[in-house]
Design a protein around this motif. Structure first.
Motif, short mmCIF file in Angstrom:
data_model
loop_
_atom_site.label_atom_id
_atom_site.label_comp_id
_atom_site.label_asym_id
_atom_site.label_seq_id
_atom_site.Cartn_x
_atom_site.Cartn_y
_atom_site.Cartn_z
N ASN A 30 18.59 -16.48 28.75
CA ASN A 30 18.87 -15.10 28.32
C ASN A 30 17.79 -14.11 28.73
OD1 ASN A 30 21.24 -15.90 27.16
ND2 ASN A 30 20.39 -16.11 25.10
N LEU A 87 14.19 -15.05 18.60
CA LEU A 87 14.22 -15.83 17.36
C LEU A 87 14.05 -17.31 17.67
CD1 LEU A 87 17.24 -14.25 15.41
CD2 LEU A 87 14.81 -13.67 15.25
N GLY A 93 21.99 -16.53 15.08
CA GLY A 93 23.36 -16.53 14.58
C GLY A 93 23.46 -16.37 13.08
N GLN A 94 22.42 -15.82 12.44
CA GLN A 94 22.45 -15.64 10.98
C GLN A 94 22.21 -14.18 10.59
OE1 GLN A 94 19.74 -18.55 9.14
NE2 GLN A 94 20.04 -19.84 10.91
N GLY A 95 22.34 -13.30 11.56
CA GLY A 95 22.18 -11.88 11.24
C GLY A 95 20.74 -11.44 11.03
N ALA A 97 18.32 -10.90 13.51
CA ALA A 97 17.81 -9.93 14.50
C ALA A 97 18.10 -8.48 14.11
CB ALA A 97 18.38 -10.24 15.89
N ASN A 125 25.09 -12.10 27.62
CA ASN A 125 24.48 -12.38 26.32
C ASN A 125 25.22 -11.60 25.22
OD1 ASN A 125 22.84 -13.09 24.21
ND2 ASN A 125 20.92 -12.52 25.21
N ARG A 130 26.08 -7.74 20.80
CA ARG A 130 26.69 -7.39 19.50
C ARG A 130 25.64 -7.01 18.49
NH1 ARG A 130 31.73 -11.40 18.42
NH2 ARG A 130 31.56 -10.47 16.36
N LYS A 134 25.47 -3.24 16.89
CA LYS A 134 25.52 -3.07 15.44
C LYS A 134 24.44 -2.10 14.96
CE LYS A 134 26.24 -6.98 13.22
NZ LYS A 134 25.92 -8.22 12.50
C1 LIG Z 1 20.04 -12.64 20.83
C2 LIG Z 1 19.43 -12.70 19.43
C3 LIG Z 1 18.24 -11.73 19.39
C4 LIG Z 1 20.51 -12.23 18.44
O1 LIG Z 1 20.00 -12.28 17.14
P1 LIG Z 1 20.80 -13.04 15.96
O2 LIG Z 1 20.11 -12.77 14.69
O3 LIG Z 1 20.97 -14.46 16.37
O4 LIG Z 1 22.16 -12.25 16.02
P2 LIG Z 1 23.30 -12.21 14.92
O5 LIG Z 1 23.30 -13.46 14.11
O6 LIG Z 1 23.19 -10.93 14.18
O7 LIG Z 1 24.58 -12.18 15.81
C5 LIG Z 1 24.94 -11.00 16.49
C6 LIG Z 1 26.43 -11.00 16.67
O8 LIG Z 1 26.79 -11.98 17.65
C7 LIG Z 1 27.83 -12.83 17.13
N1 LIG Z 1 27.63 -14.12 17.76
C8 LIG Z 1 26.94 -15.17 17.29
N2 LIG Z 1 26.98 -16.18 18.20
C9 LIG Z 1 27.69 -15.72 19.25
C10 LIG Z 1 28.08 -16.27 20.50
N3 LIG Z 1 27.71 -17.49 20.88
N4 LIG Z 1 28.80 -15.47 21.34
C11 LIG Z 1 29.17 -14.23 20.99
N5 LIG Z 1 28.83 -13.66 19.82
C12 LIG Z 1 28.10 -14.40 18.98
C13 LIG Z 1 27.62 -12.80 15.65
O9 LIG Z 1 28.81 -13.11 14.96
C14 LIG Z 1 27.21 -11.36 15.42
O10 LIG Z 1 28.31 -10.50 15.45
P3 LIG Z 1 28.95 -9.92 14.11
O11 LIG Z 1 27.80 -9.40 13.30
O12 LIG Z 1 29.87 -8.89 14.60
O13 LIG Z 1 29.58 -11.09 13.45
C15 LIG Z 1 18.93 -14.13 19.05
O14 LIG Z 1 20.06 -14.98 18.95
C16 LIG Z 1 17.92 -14.72 20.03
O15 LIG Z 1 16.72 -14.60 19.83
N6 LIG Z 1 18.43 -15.36 21.11
C17 LIG Z 1 17.57 -15.96 22.14
C18 LIG Z 1 16.75 -14.94 22.94
C19 LIG Z 1 17.54 -13.73 23.39
O16 LIG Z 1 18.66 -13.83 23.85
N7 LIG Z 1 16.90 -12.57 23.26
C20 LIG Z 1 17.47 -11.31 23.63
C21 LIG Z 1 17.25 -11.03 25.06
S1 LIG Z 1 17.94 -9.44 25.50
#
Ligand SMILES: CC(C)(COP(=O)(O)OP(=O)(O)OC[C@H]1O[C@@H](n2cnc3c(N)ncnc32)[C@H](O)[C@@H]1OP(=O)(O)O)[C@@H](O)C(=O)NCCC(=O)NCCS
Length: 169
Positions: A30, A87, A93-95, A97, A125, A130, A134
């Motif tokens: 990502n 994270l 995936g727990q809201g 971020a 991504n 999303r 939000k």
């Molecule tokens: C990307 C990241 C920052 C998102 O933070 P998070 O706390 O996990 O995000 P959330 O749990 O709030 O999920 C965000 C939304 O994506 C949805 N979601 C979760 N898994 C998903 C998936 N595999 N595909 C699509 N949407 C997904 C969630 O349901 C939520 O949407 P909703 O609130 O409308 O239900 C975090 O997962 C992360 O650190 N990922 C690895 C590093 C990365 O990608 N960094 C960002 C680089 S730009």
């Protein structure tokens, strides 16, 4: 949805965890960086701090370290900075971020008097997209076929959030 997500200073010993998060396969895919050694993770943090980035650890109710969030490329003459977040795999995936970024955005707009916070994210991504949507970030531009991942080109989105949108929202 995670509750009581707080920010605190990112301490040198937190780099051990950062090293683990940075080398997670999804994080590499990502964000586009290469696998890093522990020393490289430590020096990455030191360089960010030395260049004026605001670097914070994300902590949960139980004092668990869940990730980091930072403001970088601070350009006060333009009132702008870029935001980034990573994270721990077990806390994605727990809201978390949106809550952690919301605290950092408050720091940017309400303490540092920024006018704009922006970021880039890879088009595939969906989870990041999303989370950012939000919070009120909007796509300001699409960098077409900007990254090459697993044998395929993907778009990258430029997304931005203005102080006036955040403060009235
Ligand atoms: C990307 C990241 C920052 C998102 O933070 P998070 O706390 O996990 O995000 P959330 O749990 O709030 O999920 C965000 C939304 O994506 C949805 N979601 C979760 N898994 C998903 C998936 N595999 N595909 C699509 N949407 C997904 C969630 O349901 C939520 O949407 P909703 O609130 O409308 O239900 C975090 O997962 C992360 O650190 N990922 C690895 C590093 C990365 O990608 N960094 C960002 C680089 S730009």
């Amino acid at each position: 949805m995670g509750s009581n997500v707080q920010l605190r200073a990112f301490e040198p010993e937190d780099s051990k965890e950062l090293h683990r998060w940075m080398n997670d396969a999804d994080a590499i895919r990502n964000t586009g960086h290469s696998p890093v050694s522990y020393e490289e993770a430590c020096s990455h943090v030191e360089k960010k701090k030395a260049s004026g980035d605001i670097v914070m650890a994300i902590e949960l109710d139980n004092s668990q370290l869940a990730g980091w969030v930072f403001l970088q490329k601070l350009e006060y003459e333009h009132g702008r900075a870029s935001i980034g977040i990573l994270l721990a795999p077990e806390y994605r995936g727990q809201g978390i971020a949106p809550q952690a970024m919301s605290h950092m955005i408050d720091i940017g707009f309400k303490q540092l008097r920024l006018n704009k916070i922006y970021l880039t994210t890879r088009g595939f991504n969906e989870q990041a997209y999303r989370a950012y949507t939000k919070l009120g970030f909007v796509v300001e531009g699409t960098l077409r076929k900007h990254c090459f991942v697993d044998g395929q080109y993907y778009d990258t989105y430029m997304m931005g959030l203005l102080a006036e949108e955040w403060l009235q929202g």
